[in-house]
Design a protein around this motif. Sequence first.
Motif, PDB file in Angstrom:
ATOM      1  N   ILE A 177       0.859  -1.182   0.000  1.00 45.24           N
ATOM      2  CA  ILE A 177       0.000   0.000   0.000  1.00 45.24           C
ATOM      3  C   ILE A 177       0.896   1.232   0.000  1.00 45.24           C
ATOM      4  O   ILE A 177       1.658   1.453   0.944  1.00 45.24           O
ATOM      5  CB  ILE A 177      -0.934  -0.022   1.215  1.00 45.24           C
ATOM      6  CG1 ILE A 177      -1.815  -1.280   1.143  1.00 45.24           C
ATOM      7  CG2 ILE A 177      -1.782   1.234   1.280  1.00 45.24           C
ATOM      8  CD1 ILE A 177      -2.547  -1.595   2.418  1.00 45.24           C
ATOM      9  N   GLN A 178       0.808   2.035  -1.050  1.00 45.70           N
ATOM     10  CA  GLN A 178       1.777   3.093  -1.293  1.00 45.70           C
ATOM     11  C   GLN A 178       1.409   4.406  -0.589  1.00 45.70           C
ATOM     12  O   GLN A 178       1.511   5.495  -1.157  1.00 45.70           O
ATOM     13  CB  GLN A 178       1.958   3.282  -2.793  1.00 45.70           C
ATOM     14  CG  GLN A 178       2.602   2.065  -3.449  1.00 45.70           C
ATOM     15  CD  GLN A 178       2.513   2.047  -4.958  1.00 45.70           C
ATOM     16  OE1 GLN A 178       1.821   1.215  -5.535  1.00 45.70           O
ATOM     17  NE2 GLN A 178       3.195   2.969  -5.611  1.00 45.70           N
ATOM     18  N   LEU A 179       0.995   4.257   0.673  1.00 45.42           N
ATOM     19  CA  LEU A 179       0.684   5.384   1.546  1.00 45.42           C
ATOM     20  C   LEU A 179       0.678   4.884   2.978  1.00 45.42           C
ATOM     21  O   LEU A 179       0.725   3.679   3.224  1.00 45.42           O
ATOM     22  CB  LEU A 179      -0.658   6.021   1.190  1.00 45.42           C
ATOM     23  CG  LEU A 179      -1.915   5.146   1.294  1.00 45.42           C
ATOM     24  CD1 LEU A 179      -3.105   5.998   1.704  1.00 45.42           C
ATOM     25  CD2 LEU A 179      -2.211   4.485  -0.041  1.00 45.42           C
ATOM     26  N   ASP A 180       0.591   5.819   3.912  1.00 48.82           N
ATOM     27  CA  ASP A 180       0.626   5.481   5.338  1.00 48.82           C
ATOM     28  C   ASP A 180      -0.760   5.693   5.945  1.00 48.82           C
ATOM     29  O   ASP A 180      -1.703   6.107   5.274  1.00 48.82           O
ATOM     30  CB  ASP A 180       1.654   6.375   6.039  1.00 48.82           C
ATOM     31  CG  ASP A 180       2.079   5.817   7.392  1.00 48.82           C
ATOM     32  OD1 ASP A 180       1.569   4.761   7.795  1.00 48.82           O
ATOM     33  OD2 ASP A 180       2.923   6.457   8.039  1.00 48.82           O
ATOM     34  N   ASN A 181      -0.880   5.377   7.230  1.00 47.50           N
ATOM     35  CA  ASN A 181      -2.105   5.633   8.002  1.00 47.50           C
ATOM     36  C   ASN A 181      -3.339   4.944   7.423  1.00 47.50           C
ATOM     37  O   ASN A 181      -4.417   5.535   7.346  1.00 47.50           O
ATOM     38  CB  ASN A 181      -2.364   7.145   8.112  1.00 47.50           C
ATOM     39  CG  ASN A 181      -1.278   7.848   8.892  1.00 47.50           C
ATOM     40  OD1 ASN A 181      -0.764   7.306   9.878  1.00 47.50           O
ATOM     41  ND2 ASN A 181      -0.893   9.024   8.449  1.00 47.50           N
ATOM     42  N   VAL A 182      -3.178   3.702   6.987  1.00 46.66           N
ATOM     43  CA  VAL A 182      -4.329   2.907   6.560  1.00 46.66           C
ATOM     44  C   VAL A 182      -4.521   1.767   7.542  1.00 46.66           C
ATOM     45  O   VAL A 182      -3.569   1.282   8.154  1.00 46.66           O
ATOM     46  CB  VAL A 182      -4.168   2.372   5.124  1.00 46.66           C
ATOM     47  CG1 VAL A 182      -4.098   3.520   4.133  1.00 46.66           C
ATOM     48  CG2 VAL A 182      -2.928   1.506   4.995  1.00 46.66           C
ATOM     49  N   LYS A 183      -5.761   1.331   7.698  1.00 50.16           N
ATOM     50  CA  LYS A 183      -6.099   0.343   8.720  1.00 50.16           C
ATOM     51  C   LYS A 183      -6.357  -1.043   8.155  1.00 50.16           C
ATOM     52  O   LYS A 183      -6.007  -2.055   8.772  1.00 50.16           O
ATOM     53  CB  LYS A 183      -7.321   0.824   9.499  1.00 50.16           C
ATOM     54  CG  LYS A 183      -7.132   2.175  10.179  1.00 50.16           C
ATOM     55  CD  LYS A 183      -8.423   2.664  10.799  1.00 50.16           C
ATOM     56  CE  LYS A 183      -8.250   4.056  11.412  1.00 50.16           C
ATOM     57  NZ  LYS A 183      -9.536   4.584  11.958  1.00 50.16           N
ATOM     58  N   THR A 184      -7.011  -1.107   7.001  1.00 47.46           N
ATOM     59  CA  THR A 184      -7.444  -2.403   6.470  1.00 47.46           C
ATOM     60  C   THR A 184      -7.291  -2.436   4.952  1.00 47.46           C
ATOM     61  O   THR A 184      -7.206  -1.408   4.280  1.00 47.46           O
ATOM     62  CB  THR A 184      -8.917  -2.669   6.819  1.00 47.46           C
ATOM     63  OG1 THR A 184      -9.711  -1.539   6.418  1.00 47.46           O
ATOM     64  CG2 THR A 184      -9.086  -2.914   8.303  1.00 47.46           C
ATOM     65  N   PHE A 185      -7.300  -3.678   4.437  1.00 47.26           N
ATOM     66  CA  PHE A 185      -7.211  -3.903   2.985  1.00 47.26           C
ATOM     67  C   PHE A 185      -8.178  -5.009   2.592  1.00 47.26           C
ATOM     68  O   PHE A 185      -8.373  -5.970   3.334  1.00 47.26           O
ATOM     69  CB  PHE A 185      -5.790  -4.317   2.576  1.00 47.26           C
ATOM     70  CG  PHE A 185      -5.729  -4.871   1.181  1.00 47.26           C
ATOM     71  CD1 PHE A 185      -5.626  -4.021   0.097  1.00 47.26           C
ATOM     72  CD2 PHE A 185      -5.815  -6.233   0.952  1.00 47.26           C
ATOM     73  CE1 PHE A 185      -5.605  -4.519  -1.200  1.00 47.26           C
ATOM     74  CE2 PHE A 185      -5.800  -6.752  -0.340  1.00 47.26           C
ATOM     75  CZ  PHE A 185      -5.694  -5.882  -1.415  1.00 47.26           C
ATOM     76  N   SER A 186      -8.760  -4.896   1.416  1.00 44.97           N
ATOM     77  CA  SER A 186      -9.601  -5.968   0.872  1.00 44.97           C
ATOM     78  C   SER A 186      -9.584  -5.908  -0.649  1.00 44.97           C
ATOM     79  O   SER A 186      -9.257  -4.868  -1.237  1.00 44.97           O
ATOM     80  CB  SER A 186     -11.040  -5.842   1.387  1.00 44.97           C
ATOM     81  OG  SER A 186     -11.637  -4.663   0.901  1.00 44.97           O
ATOM     82  N   PRO A 187      -9.929  -7.018  -1.323  1.00 41.79           N
ATOM     83  CA  PRO A 187     -10.047  -6.983  -2.779  1.00 41.79           C
ATOM     84  C   PRO A 187     -11.217  -6.098  -3.199  1.00 41.79           C
ATOM     85  O   PRO A 187     -12.210  -6.000  -2.476  1.00 41.79           O
ATOM     86  CB  PRO A 187     -10.279  -8.453  -3.148  1.00 41.79           C
ATOM     87  CG  PRO A 187     -10.836  -9.076  -1.911  1.00 41.79           C
ATOM     88  CD  PRO A 187     -10.204  -8.355  -0.764  1.00 41.79           C
TER      89      PRO A 187
END
Length: 231
Positions: A177-187
């Motif tokens: 993930i090409q940024l900071d301060n993210v919490k979750t990921f999904s398709p």
Amino acid sequence: MKYNKKIYEGIFKKRPNRFNANVILNGEEIVVHVPNTGRCREILKEGTKIFLREELNPNRKTKYDLIAAIKDDILINIDSQIPNKVVNEALINKKINLLKKYEKIEREKTFGKSRFDFKLSTEKDNNIYYLEVKGVTLEENGHCRFPDAPTERGARHILELIEAKKQGFGAGILFLIQLDNVKTFSPNDLTDPGFGEALRLAKKSNVDIMAYNCIVYEEGIEINDIVDIIL
């Protein structure tokens, strides 16, 4: 990793096609290359502050690459060539917990009908691991998704990873993930349900699925923390 090239600040105007954009640099409108064929519509909006990397190649039609932009005060790297470089550096420096034991790192290795980003192995080559890397830029309220455009190639890579696992190799996919301060990921099932189905099948087949965010700054980018995955 640092870019080791000059970085300039500009303003985005428009994107006439997948490969180029019109930007304002030092009060002049110029055409620059966009090293990302994804849509990036939520990032590249008229008036957005962007960052350009100077490319000193006399054979190029454009002098700059548009590599990053600010969305909602978040600096996002959009260069699709960066994730493999960042992950390669992370592998060398043992920053990916699941893959620390692999000493040998090879790039762009073929398996079946696909070419994976990495082939990892232990010193004696008795433990081989195939790794595919996907760069992620689509973010909303701290949640990231991939892809931002349909990708048959992406689903095919996942199916090949499943086959590698069946044949006794280690196999995994890492979403950078090409940024900071993210919490979750999904398709991104709305954009490409086939990719989401393939990823869930990979999970059932014991293919490793990893997601990491990044620290992004004007002069570089580096891997940071593990992000929770929601399938």
